[in-house]
Write a protein that holds these residues in place. Structure first.
Motif, PDB file in Angstrom:
ATOM      1  N   PRO A 115       0.825  -1.211   0.000  1.00 15.50           N
ATOM      2  CA  PRO A 115       0.000   0.000   0.000  1.00 15.50           C
ATOM      3  C   PRO A 115       0.863   1.267   0.000  1.00 15.50           C
ATOM      4  N   VAL A 116       0.369   2.282  -0.721  1.00 17.03           N
ATOM      5  CA  VAL A 116       0.999   3.604  -0.725  1.00 17.03           C
ATOM      6  C   VAL A 116      -0.082   4.598  -0.319  1.00 17.03           C
ATOM      7  N   ILE A 117       0.198   5.358   0.720  1.00 18.60           N
ATOM      8  CA  ILE A 117      -0.843   6.227   1.288  1.00 18.60           C
ATOM      9  C   ILE A 117      -0.317   7.650   1.460  1.00 18.60           C
ATOM     10  N   GLY A 118      -1.111   8.626   1.044  1.00 17.95           N
ATOM     11  CA  GLY A 118      -0.805  10.041   1.285  1.00 17.95           C
ATOM     12  C   GLY A 118      -2.034  10.711   1.887  1.00 17.95           C
ATOM     13  N   LEU A 119      -1.832  11.574   2.863  1.00 21.05           N
ATOM     14  CA  LEU A 119      -2.977  12.177   3.555  1.00 21.05           C
ATOM     15  C   LEU A 119      -3.047  13.687   3.345  1.00 21.05           C
ATOM     16  N   GLU A 120      -4.260  14.176   3.191  1.00 21.59           N
ATOM     17  CA  GLU A 120      -4.491  15.618   3.117  1.00 21.59           C
ATOM     18  C   GLU A 120      -5.314  16.011   4.342  1.00 21.59           C
ATOM     19  N   ILE A 168      -2.675  20.574   4.947  1.00 22.41           N
ATOM     20  CA  ILE A 168      -1.345  19.983   5.094  1.00 22.41           C
ATOM     21  C   ILE A 168      -1.326  18.698   4.270  1.00 22.41           C
ATOM     22  N   VAL A 169      -0.514  18.672   3.244  1.00 25.80           N
ATOM     23  CA  VAL A 169      -0.494  17.538   2.312  1.00 25.80           C
ATOM     24  C   VAL A 169       0.755  16.701   2.568  1.00 25.80           C
ATOM     25  N   SER A 170       0.564  15.417   2.814  1.00 21.06           N
ATOM     26  CA  SER A 170       1.735  14.565   3.079  1.00 21.06           C
ATOM     27  C   SER A 170       2.272  13.972   1.783  1.00 21.06           C
ATOM     28  N   GLU A 171       3.525  13.591   1.805  1.00 20.46           N
ATOM     29  CA  GLU A 171       4.109  12.791   0.728  1.00 20.46           C
ATOM     30  C   GLU A 171       3.494  11.389   0.812  1.00 20.46           C
ATOM     31  N   PRO A 172       3.495  10.655  -0.286  1.00 21.85           N
ATOM     32  CA  PRO A 172       2.950   9.288  -0.221  1.00 21.85           C
ATOM     33  C   PRO A 172       3.924   8.326   0.465  1.00 21.85           C
ATOM     34  N   ASP A 173       4.328   8.643   1.685  1.00 21.67           N
ATOM     35  CA  ASP A 173       5.347   7.885   2.425  1.00 21.67           C
ATOM     36  C   ASP A 173       4.753   6.858   3.377  1.00 21.67           C
ATOM     37  N   ALA A 187      -7.899  10.612   2.644  1.00 25.68           N
ATOM     38  CA  ALA A 187      -6.807   9.642   2.492  1.00 25.68           C
ATOM     39  C   ALA A 187      -6.726   9.155   1.051  1.00 25.68           C
ATOM     40  N   ASN A 188      -5.531   9.212   0.488  1.00 27.26           N
ATOM     41  CA  ASN A 188      -5.279   8.688  -0.861  1.00 27.26           C
ATOM     42  C   ASN A 188      -4.556   7.358  -0.737  1.00 27.26           C
ATOM     43  N   ILE A 189      -5.092   6.359  -1.435  1.00 29.57           N
ATOM     44  CA  ILE A 189      -4.518   5.012  -1.293  1.00 29.57           C
ATOM     45  C   ILE A 189      -4.370   4.335  -2.637  1.00 29.57           C
ATOM     46  N   SER A 190      -3.217   3.734  -2.838  1.00 30.25           N
ATOM     47  CA  SER A 190      -3.048   2.878  -4.006  1.00 30.25           C
ATOM     48  C   SER A 190      -2.218   1.668  -3.597  1.00 30.25           C
ATOM     49  N   LEU A 191      -2.207   0.662  -4.437  1.00 29.69           N
ATOM     50  CA  LEU A 191      -1.361  -0.511  -4.198  1.00 29.69           C
ATOM     51  C   LEU A 191      -0.403  -0.653  -5.374  1.00 29.69           C
ATOM     52  N   GLU A 202       7.016   2.515  -9.491  1.00 27.85           N
ATOM     53  CA  GLU A 202       5.896   3.401  -9.848  1.00 27.85           C
ATOM     54  C   GLU A 202       4.701   3.136  -8.937  1.00 27.85           C
ATOM     55  N   PHE A 203       3.977   4.205  -8.680  1.00 27.26           N
ATOM     56  CA  PHE A 203       2.764   4.070  -7.872  1.00 27.26           C
ATOM     57  C   PHE A 203       1.633   3.500  -8.719  1.00 27.26           C
ATOM     58  N   GLY A 204       0.698   2.849  -8.047  1.00 26.33           N
ATOM     59  CA  GLY A 204      -0.503   2.370  -8.722  1.00 26.33           C
ATOM     60  C   GLY A 204      -1.556   3.469  -8.791  1.00 26.33           C
ATOM     61  N   ILE A 205      -2.730   3.096  -9.298  1.00 28.07           N
ATOM     62  CA  ILE A 205      -3.834   4.071  -9.395  1.00 28.07           C
ATOM     63  C   ILE A 205      -4.493   4.182  -8.022  1.00 28.07           C
ATOM     64  N   ARG A 206      -4.807   5.417  -7.627  1.00 27.61           N
ATOM     65  CA  ARG A 206      -5.276   5.628  -6.257  1.00 27.61           C
ATOM     66  C   ARG A 206      -6.757   5.955  -6.198  1.00 27.61           C
ATOM     67  N   SER A 207      -7.306   5.703  -5.048  1.00 28.00           N
ATOM     68  CA  SER A 207      -8.624   6.249  -4.750  1.00 28.00           C
ATOM     69  C   SER A 207      -8.436   7.233  -3.608  1.00 28.00           C
ATOM     70  N   GLU A 208      -9.359   8.174  -3.507  1.00 26.57           N
ATOM     71  CA  GLU A 208      -9.274   9.186  -2.456  1.00 26.57           C
ATOM     72  C   GLU A 208     -10.484   9.032  -1.558  1.00 26.57           C
ATOM     73  N   LEU A 209     -10.252   8.839  -0.257  1.00 27.35           N
ATOM     74  CA  LEU A 209     -11.352   8.618   0.674  1.00 27.35           C
ATOM     75  C   LEU A 209     -11.716   9.896   1.404  1.00 27.35           C
TER      76      LEU A 209
HETATM   77  P1  ADP Z   1      -5.048  16.093  -5.525  1.00 28.03           P
HETATM   78  O1  ADP Z   1      -4.918  17.495  -5.059  1.00 28.03           O
HETATM   79  O2  ADP Z   1      -5.646  15.921  -6.846  1.00 28.03           O
HETATM   80  O3  ADP Z   1      -5.731  15.220  -4.521  1.00 28.03           O
HETATM   81  P2  ADP Z   1      -2.185  15.672  -5.078  1.00 28.03           P
HETATM   82  O4  ADP Z   1      -1.133  15.382  -6.080  1.00 28.03           O
HETATM   83  O5  ADP Z   1      -2.115  16.976  -4.388  1.00 28.03           O
HETATM   84  O6  ADP Z   1      -3.584  15.464  -5.753  1.00 28.03           O
HETATM   85  O7  ADP Z   1      -2.101  14.502  -4.014  1.00 28.03           O
HETATM   86  C1  ADP Z   1      -2.868  14.448  -2.904  1.00 28.03           C
HETATM   87  C2  ADP Z   1      -2.360  13.370  -1.952  1.00 28.03           C
HETATM   88  O8  ADP Z   1      -2.331  12.120  -2.601  1.00 28.03           O
HETATM   89  C3  ADP Z   1      -0.945  13.582  -1.427  1.00 28.03           C
HETATM   90  O9  ADP Z   1      -0.960  13.333  -0.069  1.00 28.03           O
HETATM   91  C4  ADP Z   1      -0.110  12.557  -2.154  1.00 28.03           C
HETATM   92  O10 ADP Z   1       0.943  12.111  -1.366  1.00 28.03           O
HETATM   93  C5  ADP Z   1      -1.098  11.443  -2.398  1.00 28.03           C
HETATM   94  N1  ADP Z   1      -0.848  10.621  -3.561  1.00 28.03           N
HETATM   95  C6  ADP Z   1      -0.535  11.028  -4.812  1.00 28.03           C
HETATM   96  N2  ADP Z   1      -0.419   9.980  -5.624  1.00 28.03           N
HETATM   97  C7  ADP Z   1      -0.703   8.854  -4.904  1.00 28.03           C
HETATM   98  C8  ADP Z   1      -0.763   7.448  -5.192  1.00 28.03           C
HETATM   99  N3  ADP Z   1      -0.558   6.958  -6.406  1.00 28.03           N
HETATM  100  N4  ADP Z   1      -1.091   6.630  -4.169  1.00 28.03           N
HETATM  101  C9  ADP Z   1      -1.323   7.099  -2.959  1.00 28.03           C
HETATM  102  N5  ADP Z   1      -1.281   8.390  -2.636  1.00 28.03           N
HETATM  103  C10 ADP Z   1      -0.970   9.278  -3.578  1.00 28.03           C
END
Ligand code: ADP
Ligand code: MG
Ligand code: ZN
Length: 475
Positions: A5-10, A154-159, A196-200, A207-214
């Motif tokens: 899983p790869v997750i980034g939070l806004e 506050i936007v996190s990196e997908p870490d 929450a943005n999540i992809s696998l 490379e990251f997969g396609i994400r959904s945003e919750l």
């Molecule tokens: P948007 O504003 O369209 O939501 P952003 O590029 O600003 O797009 O990304 C928003 C959040 O999604 C950030 O926290 C980022 O880390 C995360 N993110 C971006 N790409 C992915 C991905 N493929 N999988 C998981 N999270 C991602």
């Protein structure tokens, strides 16, 4: 195949200013609908926004507390969309040039180490209003009190890699914002909201997969549950050999699942452009230095200090600094004590246990830090023993009474008069000759039998340490 899983939070955090970001209206939560409005925040033609300096100061504080680089020049942009909770037809936000970028914060991992989560950016924006739908009468109402309330996003990196890490990141960020006093952190009232943005991706792939945003994640628990659900849902899709579609999904806490809200095709094109009503925002070094001067102690620094000064364990210090209110409670309670360690134990077991049972926060505790401090002082001075203290604590929870008063009223003061205690010990020894004989024969386990008898005689008011010494010598 194994997926990672790869997750980034806004996170949207409401800033604790008294007035809105571009007008003088109050930000008071719970005012009568539309009471806190004016021509500026209701988007009347011809009005001009004026930036609230305190909102900027709070954003700078948040940026410093998350190790961000502050842009000397940032800009406000218009994010265009039409919705009845946003009468201007656009939201003023920051897009190309946010106030701060490239920060990070540290979370504790499951294994006990630290992990750094990058923060991509922090930008300032105004909140939208609230729609209240009334299906019974087939109408909707709008409350514009929240329109124009200052937010930072506050936007996190997908870490982030697990639901647990996401929870740890959010709790840490929440704690920091409360420590620096820029956000009240009330999740139920929407002062701290998370998407929450999540992809696998296959393990080992770059490379990251396609994400959904919750969306609609209004508690830490819900964020964790929603992410776990989403990981499972996406794993299932990928294992079937299908593709995840990029979409926004809503978490439904009553059904414990996410449902599709809109796909990428339906996503808005916001046509961002610089807001011509607002000049670029300049944050010079002088301003940053001023904010730095007022920065309170941050969670990590407080934790180190608790370990150093109070000789607490890493774990205890972590728990006690997890929120500023808890840390303040502990420090107030422990202040008069020589040994802080028992105070830490008492707060972590008795206070936290009681709050948990009652489902209330530390600020609502029926036992104040001062009253609790008096109780711990009575124990430290040997006036009462730990068992009595527990009984008194329960009464304090019930009645909110002062512990010293409870001790007086109930005559609970510990008996530590030596000759009185010796008499009691001798009486117990005389009454149990068989056990004494066995004990002297080597059945030393009987020691606790005598202790029990004596404690019962003294109604638990005797100092167990003194009793132990006397009993040993008499036996
Ligand atoms: P948007 O504003 O369209 O939501 P952003 O590029 O600003 O797009 O990304 C928003 C959040 O999604 C950030 O926290 C980022 O880390 C995360 N993110 C971006 N790409 C992915 C991905 N493929 N999988 C998981 N999270 C991602
Ligand atoms: Mg997003
Ligand atoms: Zn206004």
């Amino acid at each position: 195949m194994q997926f990672e899983p790869v997750i980034g939070l806004e996170v949207h955090a409401q800033l604790k200013t008294l007035s809105k970001i571009f007008c003088g209206c109050s930000t008071q939560f719970g005012s009568p609908p539309n009471a806190n409005t004016c021509p500026v925040c209701t988007g009347m033609p011809g009005v001009l926004p004026v930036l609230n300096k305190h909102a900027v100061t709070f954003a700078i504080r948040a940026a410093l507390a998350t190790q961000c680089r502050i842009n000397q020049e940032s800009r406000f942009d218009r994010k265009n969309y039409f919705y009845p909770d946003l009468p201007k037809g656009y939201q003023i936000s920051q897009y190309a040039l946010p106030i701060a970028e490239h920060g990070f914060l540290e979370i504790e991992t499951k294994a006990g180490g630290n992990k750094t989560i990058g923060i991509t950016r922090i930008h300032m924006e105004e909140d939208a209003g609230k729609l209240i739908h009334d299906p019974a009468r087939a109408r909707s109402m709008v409350d514009l009190n929240r329109t124009g309330v200052p937010l930072i996003e506050i936007v996190s990196e997908p870490d982030i890699r697990t639901a647990r890490e996401a929870g740890a990141y959010l709790r840490k960020l929440h704690a920091i914002l409360k420590y620096i006093d820029v956000c009240d952190g009330n999740m139920e009232e929407g002062s701290f909201r998370c998407d929450a943005n999540i992809s696998l991706r296959p393990k080992g792939q770059k490379e990251f997969g396609i994400r959904s945003e919750l969306k609609n994640l209004n508690s830490f628990k819900n964020v964790e549950k929603a992410i776990l659900y989403e990981i499972e849902r996406q794993t299932y899709i990928l294992e079937e050999g299908k593709q995840v579609i990029q979409e926004t999904r809503l978490w439904d806490p009553s059904r414990n699942k996410t449902t599709s809200m809109r796909s990428k095709e339906e996503a808005h094109d916001y046509r961002y452009f610089p807001d011509p009503d607002l000049v670029p925002l300049i944050v010079d070094d002088h301003w940053i230095q001023e904010v730095k001067k007022d920065m309170p102690e941050l969670p990590d620094a407080k934790k180190s200090r608790f370990i150093q000064d109070y000789k607490l364990s890493e774990y205890d210090a972590e728990v006690l600094t997890s929120s500023i209110d808890l840390a303040d409670f502990f420090e107030t309670a422990a202040r008069p004590l020589k040994d802080k360690k028992p105070a830490a134990n008492w707060v972590m077991t008795n206070i936290l246990g009681m709050l948990n049972n009652k489902g209330i926060s530390i600020l609502e505790s029926p036992v104040t830090a001062i009253a609790f401090s008096k109780l711990l002082t009575l124990v430290e001075k040997g006036k009462i023993n730990a068992n009595t203290a527990k009984t008194i604590f329960e009464e304090m929870v019930e009645t909110k009474k002062d512990p010293e008063i409870i001790v007086k009223e109930k005559g609970l003061e510990q008996v530590s008069n030596l000759s009185e205690l010796e008499t009691m010990v001798m009486a117990v020894i005389d009454k149990n000759p068989d056990e004494v004989a066995l004990y002297r024969d080597g059945k030393t386990r009987l020691f606790s039998f005598f202790m029990g008898k004596i404690m019962k005689e003294t109604l638990g008011k005797a100092d167990p340490e003194i009793i132990t010494t006397i009993l040993k010598s008499k036996l």
